[in-house]
Design an enzyme around this catalytic site. Structure first.
Site, PDB file in Angstrom:
ATOM      1  N   LEU A 124      17.593 -55.755 -18.047  1.00 50.44           N
ATOM      2  CA  LEU A 124      17.171 -56.564 -18.345  1.00 50.44           C
ATOM      3  C   LEU A 124      15.636 -55.857 -19.162  1.00 50.44           C
ATOM      4  CD1 LEU A 124      14.733 -58.645 -17.676  1.00 50.44           C
ATOM      5  CD2 LEU A 124      13.919 -57.529 -15.772  1.00 50.44           C
ATOM      6  N   THR A 125      15.371 -54.647 -19.032  1.00 51.48           N
ATOM      7  CA  THR A 125      14.694 -53.482 -20.187  1.00 51.48           C
ATOM      8  C   THR A 125      15.029 -53.927 -22.000  1.00 51.48           C
ATOM      9  OG1 THR A 125      13.656 -52.858 -18.115  1.00 51.48           O
ATOM     10  CG2 THR A 125      12.851 -51.745 -20.686  1.00 51.48           C
ATOM     11  N   PRO A 127      13.897 -52.215 -25.911  1.00 52.45           N
ATOM     12  CA  PRO A 127      12.505 -52.148 -26.623  1.00 52.45           C
ATOM     13  C   PRO A 127      10.611 -52.682 -26.934  1.00 52.45           C
ATOM     14  CG  PRO A 127      14.475 -51.634 -27.825  1.00 52.45           C
ATOM     15  CD  PRO A 127      15.027 -52.666 -26.939  1.00 52.45           C
ATOM     16  N   THR A 157      20.216 -47.788 -16.684  1.00 52.02           N
ATOM     17  CA  THR A 157      20.978 -46.602 -15.415  1.00 52.02           C
ATOM     18  C   THR A 157      22.093 -46.586 -15.166  1.00 52.02           C
ATOM     19  OG1 THR A 157      18.366 -46.883 -13.909  1.00 52.02           O
ATOM     20  CG2 THR A 157      20.820 -45.331 -13.229  1.00 52.02           C
ATOM     21  N   GLN A 337       2.597 -27.769  -3.197  1.00 52.59           N
ATOM     22  CA  GLN A 337       1.642 -26.190  -3.106  1.00 52.59           C
ATOM     23  C   GLN A 337       1.530 -25.653  -1.417  1.00 52.59           C
ATOM     24  OE1 GLN A 337      -0.759 -27.310  -5.385  1.00 52.59           O
ATOM     25  NE2 GLN A 337      -2.460 -25.469  -4.064  1.00 52.59           N
ATOM     26  N   GLY A 340       3.897 -23.087  -2.611  1.00 54.77           N
ATOM     27  CA  GLY A 340       2.849 -22.347  -3.723  1.00 54.77           C
ATOM     28  C   GLY A 340       3.592 -21.851  -5.089  1.00 54.77           C
ATOM     29  N   GLU A 364      11.143 -50.869 -11.493  1.00 56.07           N
ATOM     30  CA  GLU A 364      11.776 -51.514 -11.600  1.00 56.07           C
ATOM     31  C   GLU A 364      11.007 -52.042 -10.378  1.00 56.07           C
ATOM     32  OE1 GLU A 364      14.777 -52.056  -8.132  1.00 56.07           O
ATOM     33  OE2 GLU A 364      16.144 -50.501  -9.077  1.00 56.07           O
ATOM     34  N   THR A 366       6.532 -50.578 -12.237  1.00 57.74           N
ATOM     35  CA  THR A 366       5.503 -49.450 -12.458  1.00 57.74           C
ATOM     36  C   THR A 366       4.496 -50.556 -11.448  1.00 57.74           C
ATOM     37  OG1 THR A 366       3.973 -50.745 -13.297  1.00 57.74           O
ATOM     38  CG2 THR A 366       5.063 -49.688 -14.990  1.00 57.74           C
TER      39      THR A 366
HETATM   40  C1  FAD Z   1      15.375 -43.785 -15.507  1.00 51.97           C
HETATM   41  C2  FAD Z   1      15.231 -45.179 -15.914  1.00 51.97           C
HETATM   42  C3  FAD Z   1      16.185 -46.261 -16.040  1.00 51.97           C
HETATM   43  C4  FAD Z   1      16.158 -46.592 -15.766  1.00 51.97           C
HETATM   44  N1  FAD Z   1      16.687 -48.493 -15.793  1.00 51.97           N
HETATM   45  C5  FAD Z   1      16.699 -49.343 -15.859  1.00 51.97           C
HETATM   46  C6  FAD Z   1      17.534 -50.304 -15.520  1.00 51.97           C
HETATM   47  O1  FAD Z   1      19.153 -49.721 -15.222  1.00 51.97           O
HETATM   48  N2  FAD Z   1      18.036 -51.342 -16.053  1.00 51.97           N
HETATM   49  C7  FAD Z   1      16.602 -52.123 -16.705  1.00 51.97           C
HETATM   50  O2  FAD Z   1      16.482 -53.135 -17.076  1.00 51.97           O
HETATM   51  N3  FAD Z   1      15.519 -51.270 -17.341  1.00 51.97           N
HETATM   52  C8  FAD Z   1      15.245 -49.575 -16.493  1.00 51.97           C
HETATM   53  N4  FAD Z   1      14.106 -48.807 -16.758  1.00 51.97           N
HETATM   54  C9  FAD Z   1      13.225 -49.247 -17.499  1.00 51.97           C
HETATM   55  C10 FAD Z   1      12.367 -49.615 -16.420  1.00 51.97           C
HETATM   56  O3  FAD Z   1      12.227 -50.932 -15.636  1.00 51.97           O
HETATM   57  C11 FAD Z   1      10.553 -49.985 -17.199  1.00 51.97           C
HETATM   58  O4  FAD Z   1      10.859 -48.791 -17.843  1.00 51.97           O
HETATM   59  C12 FAD Z   1       9.722 -50.281 -16.659  1.00 51.97           C
HETATM   60  O5  FAD Z   1       9.943 -51.133 -16.168  1.00 51.97           O
HETATM   61  C13 FAD Z   1       8.456 -50.346 -16.914  1.00 51.97           C
HETATM   62  O6  FAD Z   1       8.411 -50.744 -18.591  1.00 51.97           O
HETATM   63  P1  FAD Z   1       8.451 -49.697 -20.626  1.00 51.97           P
HETATM   64  O7  FAD Z   1       9.069 -48.682 -19.865  1.00 51.97           O
HETATM   65  O8  FAD Z   1       7.857 -50.699 -21.744  1.00 51.97           O
HETATM   66  O9  FAD Z   1       6.783 -49.890 -19.651  1.00 51.97           O
HETATM   67  P2  FAD Z   1       5.467 -50.841 -20.436  1.00 51.97           P
HETATM   68  O10 FAD Z   1       5.965 -51.764 -19.626  1.00 51.97           O
HETATM   69  O11 FAD Z   1       5.109 -50.410 -21.545  1.00 51.97           O
HETATM   70  O12 FAD Z   1       4.216 -49.877 -19.321  1.00 51.97           O
HETATM   71  C14 FAD Z   1       3.512 -49.146 -20.048  1.00 51.97           C
HETATM   72  C15 FAD Z   1       2.155 -48.742 -18.933  1.00 51.97           C
HETATM   73  O13 FAD Z   1       1.613 -49.884 -19.026  1.00 51.97           O
HETATM   74  C16 FAD Z   1       0.853 -50.612 -18.217  1.00 51.97           C
HETATM   75  N5  FAD Z   1       1.422 -52.155 -18.155  1.00 51.97           N
HETATM   76  C17 FAD Z   1       2.014 -52.463 -18.631  1.00 51.97           C
HETATM   77  N6  FAD Z   1       1.233 -54.333 -18.661  1.00 51.97           N
HETATM   78  C18 FAD Z   1       0.333 -54.179 -17.568  1.00 51.97           C
HETATM   79  C19 FAD Z   1      -1.158 -55.009 -17.271  1.00 51.97           C
HETATM   80  N7  FAD Z   1      -0.495 -56.541 -17.345  1.00 51.97           N
HETATM   81  N8  FAD Z   1      -1.715 -54.700 -16.296  1.00 51.97           N
HETATM   82  C20 FAD Z   1      -1.496 -53.175 -15.915  1.00 51.97           C
HETATM   83  N9  FAD Z   1      -1.082 -51.976 -16.994  1.00 51.97           N
HETATM   84  C21 FAD Z   1       0.165 -52.781 -17.333  1.00 51.97           C
HETATM   85  C22 FAD Z   1       2.633 -49.875 -16.797  1.00 51.97           C
HETATM   86  O14 FAD Z   1       1.518 -50.573 -15.820  1.00 51.97           O
HETATM   87  C23 FAD Z   1       2.433 -48.497 -17.711  1.00 51.97           C
HETATM   88  O15 FAD Z   1       2.093 -47.984 -17.157  1.00 51.97           O
HETATM   89  C24 FAD Z   1      14.377 -47.473 -16.205  1.00 51.97           C
HETATM   90  C25 FAD Z   1      13.809 -46.678 -16.640  1.00 51.97           C
HETATM   91  C26 FAD Z   1      13.522 -45.790 -16.553  1.00 51.97           C
HETATM   92  C27 FAD Z   1      12.341 -44.416 -17.200  1.00 51.97           C
END
Ligand code: FAD
Length: 384
Positions: A124-125, A127, A157, A337, A340, A364, A366
């Site tokens: 789904l995700t 750049p 993943t 913690q 230690g 899944e 944030t």
């Molecule tokens: C190890 C790992 C495995 C993963 N596996 C998968 C996978 O298998 N398939 C897949 O599709 N994705 C996967 N992901 C992606 C993951 O779901 C995303 O990284 C996550 O949803 C956050 O998107 P982003 O990294 O683009 O952060 P952003 O969306 O850029 O967010 C950055 C920050 O801004 C905050 N933010 C964003 N929008 C808002 C808002 N409207 N209000 C307040 N705060 C906001 C977020 O909470 C976060 O703190 C994986 C990520 C990691 C790190």
């Protein structure tokens, strides 16, 4: 919902023994080599772990949500990387097909997933689109009896091991939001797919992510999930609702493991002539952790039972995922913690968990996205 207590207990006992005898002893090897040993993967398959959620008619164990949670409360006591290998196949990678796929799609793919022959990933995700998943830009353009897919998926993943991807792509370029998105089953060997370098991550060594790049990748039209365009975002959200309960149960299990380790250490380690567990300030950290774990455990089981009862669980799944993942972070911090200086040293293992569990508050959805979902649902209900 528990269908047959005796059969379930047998499965849970088998998983608990497997965790004790096979997974925990291999944790350090996995952390050092960044690989799960082949023989451990073989045993995971033999135990049926890849088929936990696949219906019996397609070769799986067909666990209910409550049963799945109970299984994850056992499996999650080992390093999260082990769970991650089965997690996408049992969860987000396969459930789209299960919920919305055609009968032919289910028959073709689910049995091989249940056997562990086919690892499924969820793509789904991108750049440019993470939290704002509905803005994704990967396109799937219809061309005869195929779709031509172009775009890049990020942080996927199990992508390096995957046999297939549940892919979300835009079939309607005129519709910029969720309604233009469709879900596809894409086999990993399809020409036009390439993979980025394996990501170097903060933790969860042994669980791999990378970019998946689609360049004029021709996907048969019969692989459009459910055979209907424009439903892909809804499918993804249904998958994530369930996935959030699953992840929350893992958070509870890892937190329980960290509390056990911290308690043992506190009873053993002596300062000022007595075990540090006798100091009330240390006891407060243990007690707060226990209470929060208990609260998260109750939430996860309640959300799972509601789902099994056919009730809507979007709010409860987000509450459970948010609370359990934040709780897990706090328990990890207290565990370090209590250890230690040893808590900072890798040979004691607790710093590894501290790094591993940081992910649960990010993927899944944030914590902020869970807050948004919960508040949006509250407001919708209040407005009637
Ligand atoms: C190890 C790992 C495995 C993963 N596996 C998968 C996978 O298998 N398939 C897949 O599709 N994705 C996967 N992901 C992606 C993951 O779901 C995303 O990284 C996550 O949803 C956050 O998107 P982003 O990294 O683009 O952060 P952003 O969306 O850029 O967010 C950055 C920050 O801004 C905050 N933010 C964003 N929008 C808002 C808002 N409207 N209000 C307040 N705060 C906001 C977020 O909470 C976060 O703190 C994986 C990520 C990691 C790190």
């Amino acid at each position: 919902m528990i269908r047959d207590r005796e059969t379930l207990n047998l499965l849970l006992d088998n998983i608990a023994r497997f965790v004790r005898e096979r997974l925990i002893p291999n944790e350090e090897v996995v952390a050092e080599t960044d690989e799960i040993p082949d023989d451990v993967v073989r045993d995971m398959k033999a135990l049926g772990l890849f088929g936990l959620t696949v219906p019996e008619e397609y070769g799986g164990l067909q666990l209910t949500m409550e049963e799945e949670v109970l299984a994850m409360l056992e499996l999650g006591r080992a390093s999260p990387a082990f769970r991650s290998l089965i997690g996408t196949t049992v969860g987000i990678g396969s459930q789209g097909i299960l919920f919305d796929g055609t009968e032919a799609q289910k028959r073709k793919y689910l049995p091989r997933m249940a056997a562990g022959e086919l690892i499924a990933s969820f793509a789904l995700t991108e750049p440019g689109s993470g939290s704002d998943a509905a803005s994704l830009r990967t396109t799937a353009r219809r061309d005869g009896d195929h779709y031509v897919v172009n775009g890049t998926k990020r942080f996927i993943t199990n992508a390096p091991q995957a046999g297939l991807f549940t892919l979300m792509a835009r079939t309607d370029p005129a519709e910029k939001g969720a309604g233009g998105i469709s879900a596809f089953i894409v086999e990993a060997g399809t020409p036009g797919i390439s993979f980025g370098k394996r990501d170097k991550k903060m933790g969860q060594k042994g669980a791999h992510t990378c970019d998946v790049i689609f360049e004029d990748c021709r996907v048969p039209a019969e692989n459009l999930i459910g055979g209907v365009e424009g439903r892909g975002f809804k499918t993804a959200m249904k998958v994530l609702d369930k996935g959030r309960i699953h992840i929350a149960s893992i958070c509870v299990a890892v937190a329980e493991r960290m509390l056990d380790e911290a308690l043992r250490y506190a009873m053993d380690r002596k300062q000022f002539g007595q075990p540090i567990a006798e100091f009330q300030l240390v006891q407060a950290m243990l007690a707060d952790s226990k209470a929060e774990i208990y609260a998260a455990r109750c939430m996860v089981l309640d959300a799972a039972r509601r789902r099994d009862d056919g009730l809507p669980v979007s709010t409860e799944a987000s509450c459970a995922k948010m609370f359990a993942s934040e709780m897990c972070g706090r328990v990890a911090d207290r565990a370090v913690q209590i250890f230690g200086g040893a808590g900072y040293m890798s040979e004691y293992g607790i710093e590894r968990f501290y790094r591993d569990v940081r992910l649960f508050r990010i993927y899944e959805g944030t914590t902020q996205i869970q807050q948004i979902v919960i508040a949006r649902n509250l407001l919708r209900e209040a407005r009637g």
